[in-house]
Design a protein around this motif. Structure first.
Motif, PDB file in Angstrom:
ATOM      1  N   VAL A 169       0.812  -1.113  -0.544  1.00  9.99           N
ATOM      2  CA  VAL A 169       0.181   0.150  -0.216  1.00  9.99           C
ATOM      3  C   VAL A 169       0.649   1.345   0.352  1.00  9.99           C
ATOM      4  O   VAL A 169       0.993   2.548   1.137  1.00  9.99           O
ATOM      5  N   SER A 170       1.639   1.343  -1.403  1.00 11.51           N
ATOM      6  CA  SER A 170       3.213   2.172  -1.176  1.00 11.51           C
ATOM      7  C   SER A 170       2.269   3.582  -1.759  1.00 11.51           C
ATOM      8  O   SER A 170       1.178   3.540  -2.507  1.00 11.51           O
ATOM      9  N   ALA A 171       2.481   4.901  -1.070  1.00 11.80           N
ATOM     10  CA  ALA A 171       2.543   5.829  -1.995  1.00 11.80           C
ATOM     11  C   ALA A 171       2.852   6.258  -3.927  1.00 11.80           C
ATOM     12  O   ALA A 171       2.688   7.162  -4.445  1.00 11.80           O
ATOM     13  N   TYR A 172       3.556   5.207  -4.241  1.00 11.94           N
ATOM     14  CA  TYR A 172       3.839   5.424  -5.465  1.00 11.94           C
ATOM     15  C   TYR A 172       4.085   3.794  -6.069  1.00 11.94           C
ATOM     16  O   TYR A 172       5.068   3.141  -5.834  1.00 11.94           O
ATOM     17  N   PRO A 173       3.093   3.111  -6.334  1.00  9.32           N
ATOM     18  CA  PRO A 173       2.819   2.089  -6.679  1.00  9.32           C
ATOM     19  C   PRO A 173       3.163   1.158  -8.006  1.00  9.32           C
ATOM     20  O   PRO A 173       3.123   0.336  -7.219  1.00  9.32           O
ATOM     21  N   ASP A 174       3.104   2.345  -8.804  1.00 10.14           N
ATOM     22  CA  ASP A 174       4.002   1.902  -9.869  1.00 10.14           C
ATOM     23  C   ASP A 174       5.785   1.819  -9.836  1.00 10.14           C
ATOM     24  O   ASP A 174       6.309   0.908 -10.687  1.00 10.14           O
ATOM     25  N   HIS A 175       6.407   2.233  -8.978  1.00  5.16           N
ATOM     26  CA  HIS A 175       7.551   2.304  -8.437  1.00  5.16           C
ATOM     27  C   HIS A 175       8.444   0.844  -8.714  1.00  5.16           C
ATOM     28  O   HIS A 175       9.567   0.583  -8.972  1.00  5.16           O
ATOM     29  N   TYR A 176       8.015  -0.283  -8.288  1.00  7.24           N
ATOM     30  CA  TYR A 176       8.137  -1.296  -7.964  1.00  7.24           C
ATOM     31  C   TYR A 176       8.806  -2.417  -9.314  1.00  7.24           C
ATOM     32  O   TYR A 176       9.761  -2.791  -8.935  1.00  7.24           O
ATOM     33  N   ALA A 177       7.996  -1.459 -10.122  1.00  6.93           N
ATOM     34  CA  ALA A 177       7.554  -2.820 -11.687  1.00  6.93           C
ATOM     35  C   ALA A 177       9.983  -2.309 -12.117  1.00  6.93           C
ATOM     36  O   ALA A 177       9.720  -3.480 -12.582  1.00  6.93           O
ATOM     37  N   GLN A 178       9.780  -1.543 -12.006  1.00  4.93           N
ATOM     38  CA  GLN A 178      11.904  -0.872 -12.050  1.00  4.93           C
ATOM     39  C   GLN A 178      12.582  -2.169 -11.665  1.00  4.93           C
ATOM     40  O   GLN A 178      14.025  -1.740 -12.382  1.00  4.93           O
ATOM     41  N   TRP A 179      12.403  -2.869 -10.831  1.00 10.88           N
ATOM     42  CA  TRP A 179      13.359  -3.657 -10.209  1.00 10.88           C
ATOM     43  C   TRP A 179      13.289  -4.638 -10.735  1.00 10.88           C
ATOM     44  O   TRP A 179      13.878  -5.971 -10.062  1.00 10.88           O
ATOM     45  N   GLU A 180      12.302  -5.289 -11.183  1.00  9.45           N
ATOM     46  CA  GLU A 180      11.894  -6.480 -11.472  1.00  9.45           C
ATOM     47  C   GLU A 180      12.191  -7.697 -12.652  1.00  9.45           C
ATOM     48  O   GLU A 180      13.452  -8.483 -11.811  1.00  9.45           O
ATOM     49  N   LYS A 181      13.960  -6.846 -13.158  1.00 10.35           N
ATOM     50  CA  LYS A 181      14.323  -8.184 -13.707  1.00 10.35           C
ATOM     51  C   LYS A 181      15.699  -8.274 -13.275  1.00 10.35           C
ATOM     52  O   LYS A 181      16.368  -8.923 -12.959  1.00 10.35           O
ATOM     53  N   GLN A 182      16.123  -6.913 -12.198  1.00 12.51           N
ATOM     54  CA  GLN A 182      17.618  -7.245 -11.090  1.00 12.51           C
ATOM     55  C   GLN A 182      17.152  -8.373 -10.318  1.00 12.51           C
ATOM     56  O   GLN A 182      17.470  -8.834  -9.860  1.00 12.51           O
ATOM     57  N   ALA A 183      15.644  -8.249  -9.805  1.00 12.57           N
ATOM     58  CA  ALA A 183      15.141  -9.187  -8.457  1.00 12.57           C
ATOM     59  C   ALA A 183      15.592 -10.163  -9.392  1.00 12.57           C
ATOM     60  O   ALA A 183      15.916 -11.005  -8.268  1.00 12.57           O
ATOM     61  N   ALA A 184      14.709 -10.204 -10.635  1.00 13.40           N
ATOM     62  CA  ALA A 184      14.846 -11.720 -11.037  1.00 13.40           C
ATOM     63  C   ALA A 184      16.863 -12.706 -11.629  1.00 13.40           C
ATOM     64  O   ALA A 184      16.970 -13.501 -10.954  1.00 13.40           O
ATOM     65  N   ASP A 185      16.925 -11.256 -11.531  1.00 16.77           N
ATOM     66  CA  ASP A 185      18.454 -12.001 -12.100  1.00 16.77           C
ATOM     67  C   ASP A 185      19.545 -12.311 -10.697  1.00 16.77           C
ATOM     68  O   ASP A 185      19.855 -13.794 -10.401  1.00 16.77           O
ATOM     69  N   LEU A 186      18.576 -11.762  -9.593  1.00 17.96           N
ATOM     70  CA  LEU A 186      19.973 -12.551  -8.158  1.00 17.96           C
ATOM     71  C   LEU A 186      19.192 -13.236  -7.309  1.00 17.96           C
ATOM     72  O   LEU A 186      19.264 -14.396  -7.077  1.00 17.96           O
ATOM     73  N   VAL A 187      17.810 -13.878  -7.778  1.00 17.79           N
ATOM     74  CA  VAL A 187      17.090 -14.936  -7.143  1.00 17.79           C
ATOM     75  C   VAL A 187      17.796 -15.788  -8.397  1.00 17.79           C
ATOM     76  O   VAL A 187      17.633 -17.016  -7.639  1.00 17.79           O
ATOM     77  N   ALA A 188      17.853 -15.891  -9.376  1.00 18.64           N
ATOM     78  CA  ALA A 188      18.773 -16.340 -10.555  1.00 18.64           C
ATOM     79  C   ALA A 188      20.060 -16.958 -10.002  1.00 18.64           C
ATOM     80  O   ALA A 188      20.154 -18.341  -9.868  1.00 18.64           O
ATOM     81  N   LYS A 189      20.399 -16.053  -9.948  1.00 22.34           N
ATOM     82  CA  LYS A 189      22.132 -16.556  -9.356  1.00 22.34           C
ATOM     83  C   LYS A 189      22.271 -16.672  -7.928  1.00 22.34           C
ATOM     84  O   LYS A 189      22.958 -18.500  -8.096  1.00 22.34           O
ATOM     85  N   HIS A 190      20.989 -16.762  -7.468  1.00 24.60           N
ATOM     86  CA  HIS A 190      21.229 -17.291  -5.358  1.00 24.60           C
ATOM     87  C   HIS A 190      20.104 -18.506  -4.830  1.00 24.60           C
ATOM     88  O   HIS A 190      20.076 -18.635  -3.794  1.00 24.60           O
ATOM     89  N   TRP A 191      19.183 -18.628  -5.860  1.00 25.61           N
ATOM     90  CA  TRP A 191      18.570 -19.366  -5.100  1.00 25.61           C
ATOM     91  C   TRP A 191      18.780 -20.868  -5.106  1.00 25.61           C
ATOM     92  O   TRP A 191      18.262 -21.752  -3.725  1.00 25.61           O
TER      93      TRP A 191
END
Length: 193
Positions: A169-191
């Motif tokens: 419930v953020s004041a900036y709801p669309d800002h999470y999308a910008q981190w999806e690629k880096q987050a996916a890369d980190l999960v692929a690397k460290h899972w």
């Protein structure tokens, strides 16, 4: 024997030996390239498509992580596994933490603080996320975030930013999308590490 003929013979034999080595490959195992398991490569590629099932939305951001931030990534992944959730849940959690705190476990920031928000996910004790001690514990704060995510009907079928926003419930709801690629890369690397 003529030295010119001898020199040409030696160079010719050396050339044949070199060419044979190039075409035949290394003679010893020490120089051999490691074998690639085709199944392992296929699994990584298949997992990558699960990590970003809807494709990324908008321009993507990226930050270089220090050892503390990487430790927090691993803590989020460990908590995700402990909660029984999959890699996609870890992507949503890491992207959320990237937006909220740049993967830094933030304490109270004084005048710069957003209300009483703290920890990896900028959760607020006054909003019922837990005590300050709890929400500044990476495992606890991740488990609290994931508990909220589990309660979102159809979160796996939503774009990342909508799933994260429903929990945060953020004041900036669309800002999470910008981190999806880096987050996916980190999960692929460290899972699996």
């Amino acid at each position: 024997m003529n030295t010119t003929i001898l020199r040409k013979s030696v160079l010719g034999i050396a050339g044949l030996a070199f060419a044979g080595g190039v075409f035949a490959g290394p003679v010893t195992e020490a120089h051999a390239a490691p074998a690639v398991d085709a199944k392992a490569v296929a699994v990584v590629q298949a997992d990558k498509s699960k990590l970003i099932p809807h494709g990324v939305q908008g321009k993507q951001s990226h930050i270089d992580l220090d050892s503390e931030q990487t430790k927090n990534v691993k803590a989020i992944i460990a908590a995700t596994k402990k909660s029984g959730m999959d890699e996609r849940a870890a992507v949503v959690a890491i992207a959320t933490s990237l937006q909220e705190s740049k993967l830094e476990n933030l304490g109270h920031l004084g005048a710069r603080n957003d209300h009483d928000s703290q920890g990896l996910f900028q959760q607020r004790p006054s909003s019922g996320w837990g005590t300050v001690e709890q929400i500044t514990d990476p495992e606890y704060s991740t488990m609290a975030f994931l508990k909220g995510l589990k309660q979102v009907d159809g979160w796996k079928d939503m774009p990342l930013t909508k799933a994260a926003q429903t929990v945060q419930v953020s004041a900036y709801p669309d800002h999470y999308a910008q981190w999806e690629k880096q987050a996916a890369d980190l999960v692929a690397k460290h899972w699996n590490s």
